[in-house]
Design an enzyme around this catalytic site. Structure first.
Site, PDB file in Angstrom:
ATOM      1  N   TYR A 145      62.474   9.578  69.728  1.00 39.82           N
ATOM      2  CA  TYR A 145      61.601  10.383  68.872  1.00 39.82           C
ATOM      3  C   TYR A 145      60.970  11.471  69.721  1.00 39.82           C
ATOM      4  O   TYR A 145      60.515  11.203  70.837  1.00 39.82           O
ATOM      5  CB  TYR A 145      60.516   9.500  68.258  1.00 39.82           C
ATOM      6  CG  TYR A 145      59.502  10.239  67.415  1.00 39.82           C
ATOM      7  CD1 TYR A 145      59.864  10.853  66.221  1.00 39.82           C
ATOM      8  CD2 TYR A 145      58.168  10.333  67.818  1.00 39.82           C
ATOM      9  CE1 TYR A 145      58.936  11.525  65.440  1.00 39.82           C
ATOM     10  CE2 TYR A 145      57.226  11.001  67.038  1.00 39.82           C
ATOM     11  CZ  TYR A 145      57.613  11.600  65.852  1.00 39.82           C
ATOM     12  OH  TYR A 145      56.686  12.261  65.085  1.00 39.82           O
ATOM     13  N   ASP A 240      61.355  13.917  77.859  1.00 41.07           N
ATOM     14  CA  ASP A 240      60.194  13.760  76.999  1.00 41.07           C
ATOM     15  C   ASP A 240      59.437  12.538  77.513  1.00 41.07           C
ATOM     16  O   ASP A 240      59.759  11.401  77.184  1.00 41.07           O
ATOM     17  CB  ASP A 240      60.642  13.582  75.546  1.00 41.07           C
ATOM     18  CG  ASP A 240      59.464  13.344  74.606  1.00 41.07           C
ATOM     19  OD1 ASP A 240      58.339  13.148  75.104  1.00 41.07           O
ATOM     20  OD2 ASP A 240      59.680  13.348  73.387  1.00 41.07           O
ATOM     21  N   LYS A 268      50.024  11.818  74.883  1.00 40.80           N
ATOM     22  CA  LYS A 268      49.434  10.481  74.915  1.00 40.80           C
ATOM     23  C   LYS A 268      48.493  10.241  76.105  1.00 40.80           C
ATOM     24  O   LYS A 268      47.365  10.707  76.067  1.00 40.80           O
ATOM     25  CB  LYS A 268      50.545   9.437  74.777  1.00 40.80           C
ATOM     26  CG  LYS A 268      51.267   9.639  73.438  1.00 40.80           C
ATOM     27  CD  LYS A 268      52.118   8.535  72.908  1.00 40.80           C
ATOM     28  CE  LYS A 268      52.490   8.830  71.465  1.00 40.80           C
ATOM     29  NZ  LYS A 268      53.891   8.992  71.158  1.00 40.80           N
TER      30      LYS A 268
HETATM   31  C1  LIG Z   1      54.449  10.214  70.295  1.00 41.35           C
HETATM   32  C2  LIG Z   1      55.618  10.950  70.804  1.00 41.35           C
HETATM   33  C3  LIG Z   1      55.831  12.302  70.528  1.00 41.35           C
HETATM   34  C4  LIG Z   1      54.953  13.073  69.582  1.00 41.35           C
HETATM   35  O1  LIG Z   1      53.651  13.155  70.028  1.00 41.35           O
HETATM   36  P1  LIG Z   1      52.469  13.471  68.971  1.00 41.35           P
HETATM   37  O2  LIG Z   1      51.266  13.614  69.816  1.00 41.35           O
HETATM   38  O3  LIG Z   1      52.452  12.306  68.034  1.00 41.35           O
HETATM   39  O4  LIG Z   1      52.842  14.723  68.283  1.00 41.35           O
HETATM   40  C5  LIG Z   1      56.873  12.952  71.156  1.00 41.35           C
HETATM   41  N1  LIG Z   1      57.686  12.295  71.990  1.00 41.35           N
HETATM   42  C6  LIG Z   1      57.535  10.991  72.269  1.00 41.35           C
HETATM   43  C7  LIG Z   1      58.454  10.333  73.237  1.00 41.35           C
HETATM   44  C8  LIG Z   1      56.503  10.267  71.669  1.00 41.35           C
HETATM   45  O5  LIG Z   1      56.390   8.960  71.911  1.00 41.35           O
END
Ligand SMILES: *Cc1c(COP(=O)(O)O)cnc(C)c1O
Length: 425
Positions: A145, A240, A268
């Site tokens: 994601y 990511d 995060k």
């Molecule tokens: C949570 C997440 C996102 C998106 O971050 P948001 O702050 O919710 O927009 C993107 N990449 C990864 C791997 C994530 O776990």
């Protein structure tokens, strides 16, 4: 347990004024068929809901709270920043210190741009990769994601791996048409794809440890070969690290596995519980961003003083690295305990863990990609989740999410959790 009457009432009211009663879909507990708990407060490893139930929390706001809820040092920093004003829309010293700290901690990052969410970080990194390479196609992996921007809400269509379909209504096929979805950990697919689309791939984007299909670590050599393939085809490798950044090591998965991406996306943990994201890389690429270069990217509240104060305090607390040893030993103990209990009862399962992120799959394994994750027994998870919740253990309400252990989880928390697992299975 006092029950969940107040949460249920609030949920009914919320559904009148907020779509689905929540501001992010997974919070609705849909996958587990229960009304969500409305949370009133948190401290350390614990959260308390509106009915007064206390839980040991393994969601940690979905990853940010690696030091637990309401960390005193983070609160202090916020209080101090707040008194000076909440937003200026002009550069501040805090942003500079935050950027310096990130470049010192994350191996691949020489320059960094702050944004407000992980979604924004990845979306902007993709635009930068396209602008820098002059190419359009993006390779991603099913089960990873990357936030909810249009081009990344794609899953592989049936048949050819090169045919993508939108994961959401409202996403144009033409947009996801530039996104190629392959299977995680399947290097032969990546090599074949590069051969077919030799000069049109701008970037390969992935979670270096997948955390959004449950925790699925990269297999030996996966990241290193991706690195080589990208270099060979002049495409950028984008990690990511919105979950793994500052979670699996002070420098993220790239430090843990020793593979250096071109661009890194953060979120995060980097916000210390406030909304922050970031993306960064070498100067040569980052200078393509406006106002230096021609790739536009902006944000009214980017580098917000409160968010930066919380984030910087968090990074400084993590930087010494001490906390990771403790996280590792608590997490290892939890994982081993869970495995032993399930094995003892003869319940088919696979537990995958990297540091303080782990997942329990009700599936005999192997679990190396999304397609294997999906063979897990969801019914078993739903029962397990609800029994754990009844015993005061708050897990992510989906079979395909991570458990996050924080530095605030004590030995006693782990023991209580294991006792609940014993009861639940
Ligand atoms: C949570 C997440 C996102 C998106 O971050 P948001 O702050 O919710 O927009 C993107 N990449 C990864 C791997 C994530 O776990």
């Amino acid at each position: 347990m006092p029950g969940a009457k107040i949460s249920e009432l609030l949920y009914q009211q919320a559904r009148q004024v907020i779509p689905g009663g929540v501001n992010s879909p997974v919070r609705a507990f849909k996958a587990v068929g229960l009304p969500p708990r409305f949370i009133r407060s948190g401290k350390g490893s614990r959260i308390v809901d509106e009915d007064g139930n206390e839980y040991i929390d393994y969601v940690g706001s979905w990853g940010p709270l690696i030091l637990g809820h309401a960390h005193p040092r983070v609160l202090e920093a916020l209080e101090e920043a707040m008194k000076r004003g909440t937003s200026f829309g002009a550069p501040t010293r805090g942003e500079l210190e935050m950027a310096q700290t990130i470049t010192e901690m994350v191996p691949s990052i020489e320059m960094v741009r702050l944004v407000n969410s992980g979604t924004e970080a990845v979306m902007s990194a993709i635009r930068l990769a396209r602008g820098y390479t002059g190419r359009n196609k993006i390779i991603k992996f099913s089960g990873c994601y990357h936030g909810h921007s249009d081009g990344l809400l794609a899953s592989a269509g049936s048949g050819a791996a090169t045919f993508s379909v939108p994961d959401s209504m409202g996403v144009p096929e033409t947009v996801v048409g530039e996104t190629i979805v392959l299977q995680y950990n399947k290097l032969d697919q990546v090599a074949a794809c590069f051969n077919e689309h030799a000069d049109s791939v701008a970037a390969v984007v992935l979670e270096p440890v997948a955390g959004n299909m449950g925790v699925v670590p990269p297999q030996q050599g996966f990241l290193a070969v991706l690195r080589d393939l990208c270099a060979k085809h002049a495409a950028l490798l984008i990690f990511d690290e919105v979950i793994t950044g500052f979670r699996v090591a002070p420098g993220g998965a790239q430090e843990l596995y020793g593979v250096i991406p071109d661009l890194t996306c953060l979120g995060k943990v980097i916000g210390g519980g406030l909304p922050v994201g970031a993306f960064g890389g070498p100067r040569s690429i980052m200078e393509s961003l406006a106002p230096e270069g021609g790739v536009y990217q902006a944000g009214t509240l980017s580098g917000n003083p409160l968010a930066v104060a919380a984030g910087l305090t968090m990074l400084r607390l993590l930087r010494t690295g001490e906390v990771y040893r403790e996280l590792e030993s608590r997490s290892a103990k939890l994982a081993k305990g869970v495995k032993d209990i399930l094995a003892g009862k003869g319940i088919p399962h696979t537990l995958r863990r990297v540091g303080s992120m782990m997942s329990l799959f009700f599936n005999p394994g192997p679990v190396t990609c999304y397609e294997e994750v999906l063979t897990s027994d969801r019914g078993a998870f739903v029962k397990f989740f609800s029994r754990m919740l009844d015993q005061g253990i708050y897990l992510a309400p989906s079979a395909f999410e991570a458990w996050f252990v924080s530095a605030a989880h004590s030995e006693e928390d782990i023991e209580r959790t294991l006792a609940a697992v014993e009861q639940s299975v």
